[in-house]
Design a protein around this motif. Structure first.
Motif, PDB file in Angstrom:
ATOM      1  N   ARG A  45      -4.869 -13.219  -2.287  1.00 50.48           N
ATOM      2  CA  ARG A  45      -5.284 -12.684  -3.495  1.00 50.48           C
ATOM      3  C   ARG A  45      -4.777 -13.138  -4.600  1.00 50.48           C
ATOM      4  NH1 ARG A  45      -5.176  -6.103  -2.314  1.00 50.48           N
ATOM      5  NH2 ARG A  45      -6.887  -5.889  -1.358  1.00 50.48           N
ATOM      6  N   ALA A  46      -3.531 -13.900  -4.429  1.00 51.39           N
ATOM      7  CA  ALA A  46      -2.709 -14.425  -5.543  1.00 51.39           C
ATOM      8  C   ALA A  46      -3.065 -15.801  -5.714  1.00 51.39           C
ATOM      9  CB  ALA A  46      -1.239 -14.201  -5.434  1.00 51.39           C
ATOM     10  N   GLY A  47      -4.182 -16.035  -4.968  1.00 52.92           N
ATOM     11  CA  GLY A  47      -4.460 -17.610  -5.303  1.00 52.92           C
ATOM     12  C   GLY A  47      -3.596 -18.673  -4.441  1.00 52.92           C
ATOM     13  N   ILE A  48      -2.584 -18.248  -3.818  1.00 56.44           N
ATOM     14  CA  ILE A  48      -1.744 -19.296  -3.254  1.00 56.44           C
ATOM     15  C   ILE A  48      -2.194 -19.861  -1.910  1.00 56.44           C
ATOM     16  CG2 ILE A  48       0.516 -19.383  -2.266  1.00 56.44           C
ATOM     17  CD1 ILE A  48       1.168 -16.898  -3.891  1.00 56.44           C
ATOM     18  N   GLN A  49      -2.028 -21.106  -2.094  1.00 53.04           N
ATOM     19  CA  GLN A  49      -2.768 -21.672  -0.603  1.00 53.04           C
ATOM     20  C   GLN A  49      -1.426 -21.696   0.543  1.00 53.04           C
ATOM     21  OE1 GLN A  49      -5.768 -23.349  -0.472  1.00 53.04           O
ATOM     22  NE2 GLN A  49      -5.865 -22.412  -2.519  1.00 53.04           N
ATOM     23  N   ALA A  50      -2.061 -21.835   1.723  1.00 54.65           N
ATOM     24  CA  ALA A  50      -0.845 -21.698   2.737  1.00 54.65           C
ATOM     25  C   ALA A  50       0.175 -22.877   2.779  1.00 54.65           C
ATOM     26  CB  ALA A  50      -1.704 -21.612   4.317  1.00 54.65           C
ATOM     27  N   VAL A  57       6.559 -17.624  -0.043  1.00 53.76           N
ATOM     28  CA  VAL A  57       8.058 -17.023   0.255  1.00 53.76           C
ATOM     29  C   VAL A  57       8.309 -16.306  -0.930  1.00 53.76           C
ATOM     30  CG1 VAL A  57      10.529 -17.497   0.494  1.00 53.76           C
ATOM     31  CG2 VAL A  57       8.947 -18.876   1.896  1.00 53.76           C
ATOM     32  N   ALA A  58       7.888 -16.679  -2.107  1.00 58.57           N
ATOM     33  CA  ALA A  58       8.385 -15.742  -3.324  1.00 58.57           C
ATOM     34  C   ALA A  58       7.284 -14.624  -3.331  1.00 58.57           C
ATOM     35  CB  ALA A  58       8.088 -16.531  -4.423  1.00 58.57           C
ATOM     36  N   ARG A  59       6.052 -14.667  -3.077  1.00 59.71           N
ATOM     37  CA  ARG A  59       5.124 -13.491  -3.039  1.00 59.71           C
ATOM     38  C   ARG A  59       5.760 -12.585  -2.020  1.00 59.71           C
ATOM     39  NH1 ARG A  59       3.301 -10.200  -5.086  1.00 59.71           N
ATOM     40  NH2 ARG A  59       1.194  -9.118  -4.907  1.00 59.71           N
ATOM     41  N   CYS A  60       6.035 -13.125  -0.613  1.00 58.84           N
ATOM     42  CA  CYS A  60       6.197 -12.056   0.498  1.00 58.84           C
ATOM     43  C   CYS A  60       7.519 -11.265   0.040  1.00 58.84           C
ATOM     44  CB  CYS A  60       6.556 -13.024   1.732  1.00 58.84           C
ATOM     45  SG  CYS A  60       4.890 -13.717   2.271  1.00 58.84           S
ATOM     46  N   GLY A  61       8.318 -11.918  -0.729  1.00 57.64           N
ATOM     47  CA  GLY A  61       9.659 -11.282  -1.223  1.00 57.64           C
ATOM     48  C   GLY A  61       9.313 -10.076  -2.166  1.00 57.64           C
ATOM     49  N   GLN A  62       8.078 -10.077  -2.786  1.00 57.04           N
ATOM     50  CA  GLN A  62       7.720  -9.186  -3.731  1.00 57.04           C
ATOM     51  C   GLN A  62       7.134  -7.884  -3.213  1.00 57.04           C
ATOM     52  OE1 GLN A  62       5.130 -11.923  -6.223  1.00 57.04           O
ATOM     53  NE2 GLN A  62       6.776 -12.848  -7.486  1.00 57.04           N
ATOM     54  N   ILE A  92      -8.139 -14.472   6.838  1.00 51.93           N
ATOM     55  CA  ILE A  92      -6.910 -14.002   6.529  1.00 51.93           C
ATOM     56  C   ILE A  92      -6.204 -14.398   7.762  1.00 51.93           C
ATOM     57  CG2 ILE A  92      -5.453 -12.146   6.337  1.00 51.93           C
ATOM     58  CD1 ILE A  92      -7.254 -12.940   3.690  1.00 51.93           C
ATOM     59  N   GLY A  93      -6.803 -14.275   9.045  1.00 51.05           N
ATOM     60  CA  GLY A  93      -6.130 -14.592  10.307  1.00 51.05           C
ATOM     61  C   GLY A  93      -5.673 -16.034  10.621  1.00 51.05           C
ATOM     62  N   ASN A  94      -6.530 -16.854   9.864  1.00 51.37           N
ATOM     63  CA  ASN A  94      -6.253 -18.131  10.056  1.00 51.37           C
ATOM     64  C   ASN A  94      -4.961 -18.649   9.012  1.00 51.37           C
ATOM     65  OD1 ASN A  94      -8.194 -19.241  12.043  1.00 51.37           O
ATOM     66  ND2 ASN A  94      -9.520 -19.164  10.311  1.00 51.37           N
ATOM     67  N   SER A  97      -1.452 -17.335  10.749  1.00 51.85           N
ATOM     68  CA  SER A  97      -0.583 -18.298  11.311  1.00 51.85           C
ATOM     69  C   SER A  97      -0.173 -19.641  10.841  1.00 51.85           C
ATOM     70  CB  SER A  97      -1.452 -18.697  12.751  1.00 51.85           C
ATOM     71  OG  SER A  97      -2.726 -19.461  12.346  1.00 51.85           O
ATOM     72  N   ALA A  98      -0.653 -19.964   9.576  1.00 54.71           N
ATOM     73  CA  ALA A  98      -0.321 -21.031   8.760  1.00 54.71           C
ATOM     74  C   ALA A  98       0.917 -20.666   8.073  1.00 54.71           C
ATOM     75  CB  ALA A  98      -1.584 -21.508   7.745  1.00 54.71           C
ATOM     76  N   ILE A  99       1.086 -19.395   7.525  1.00 52.20           N
ATOM     77  CA  ILE A  99       2.311 -19.085   6.552  1.00 52.20           C
ATOM     78  C   ILE A  99       3.445 -18.386   7.774  1.00 52.20           C
ATOM     79  CG2 ILE A  99       0.792 -18.472   4.791  1.00 52.20           C
ATOM     80  CD1 ILE A  99       1.634 -15.658   5.284  1.00 52.20           C
TER      81      ILE A  99
END
Length: 217
Positions: A45-50, A57-62, A92-94, A97-99
């Motif tokens: 949703r934030a337009g971040i590529q895998a 990492v920054a997004r996941c921490g937020q 989202i599934g694909n 596994s990439a992130i």
């Protein structure tokens, strides 16, 4: 607390089985895959590529991922928003596994998962529950099925939802995901030494559930 860890490749039926076992034993079902998918959705949703590791990492921490039960159905929330359906999309599934290969992402989620297991009787399924998340689980299951069986199940599931899909494409996706999951550097998909192998290729859901419940006893 009694902890059950169920690991295995994509499409082996881990979530389906884990949900039923948890319900029949009166345990909490922790869908780790859904938690990872929710992180992937937040990045998408934030337009971040895998492959943009730092941004991922920054997004996941937020973000805050939480689980709740409503009418016997587990709901997954991203910052308070119910995203239970959205996280099941193939894209989202694909991305998931990439992130999931990034150590800091795993660290954030593993901490959340271990906190839940310390306070509750749980059934937890994923790729590295018995090896990394709950290494001291009371019972470890490695649930698998052939690629053909897993692809056919996924195909039937998507067709029931009215989504157009191609069986050979799904098979190829599953093979690629298996390779990624089994060959990643951090917590690759492996059968824990003390896990019991259950191959569900020729078993019904109830047969797998009964097998696991008898192992708990």
């Amino acid at each position: 607390m009694y902890n059950i860890a169920i690991d295995g490749p994509a499409g082996a039926g881990k979530s389906t089985i884990a949900k039923i076992v948890a319900k029949e034993l009166g345990y909490i079902y922790v869908d780790t895959g859904a938690m990872y998918r929710t992180m992937a959705l937040a990045c998408y949703r934030a337009g971040i590529q895998a492959d943009e590791e730092e941004k991922v990492v920054a997004r996941c921490g937020q973000v805050k991922v939480s689980l709740a039960y409503e009418n016997d159905t587990q709901k997954v929330y991203l910052d308070g928003e119910d995203v239970s359906s959205e996280i099941r999309k193939e894209i989202i599934g694909n991305m998931t596994s990439a992130i999931a290969v990034y150590a800091p992402v795993r660290k954030i989620l593993v901490r959340m998962q271990q906190e839940i297991a310390q306070k509750n009787n749980v059934v937890m399924d994923g790729r590295d529950i018995g090896t990394a998340v709950l290494p001291n689980a009371n019972l470890k299951i490695y649930l698998t099925a052939s690629v053909k069986t897993r692809a056919r199940r996924r195909f039937d599931e998507l067709m029931q939802k009215g989504q157009k899909c191609d069986l050979s494409e799904i098979e190829k996706d599953i093979e690629e995901r298996d390779f990624r999951d089994m060959n990643r550097e951090i917590s690759p998909l492996v059968q824990a030494e003390d896990a019991i192998l259950v191959d569900s290729s020729d078993m019904s859901i109830s047969q797998v559930v009964d097998t696991i419940k008898s192992l708990v006893k």
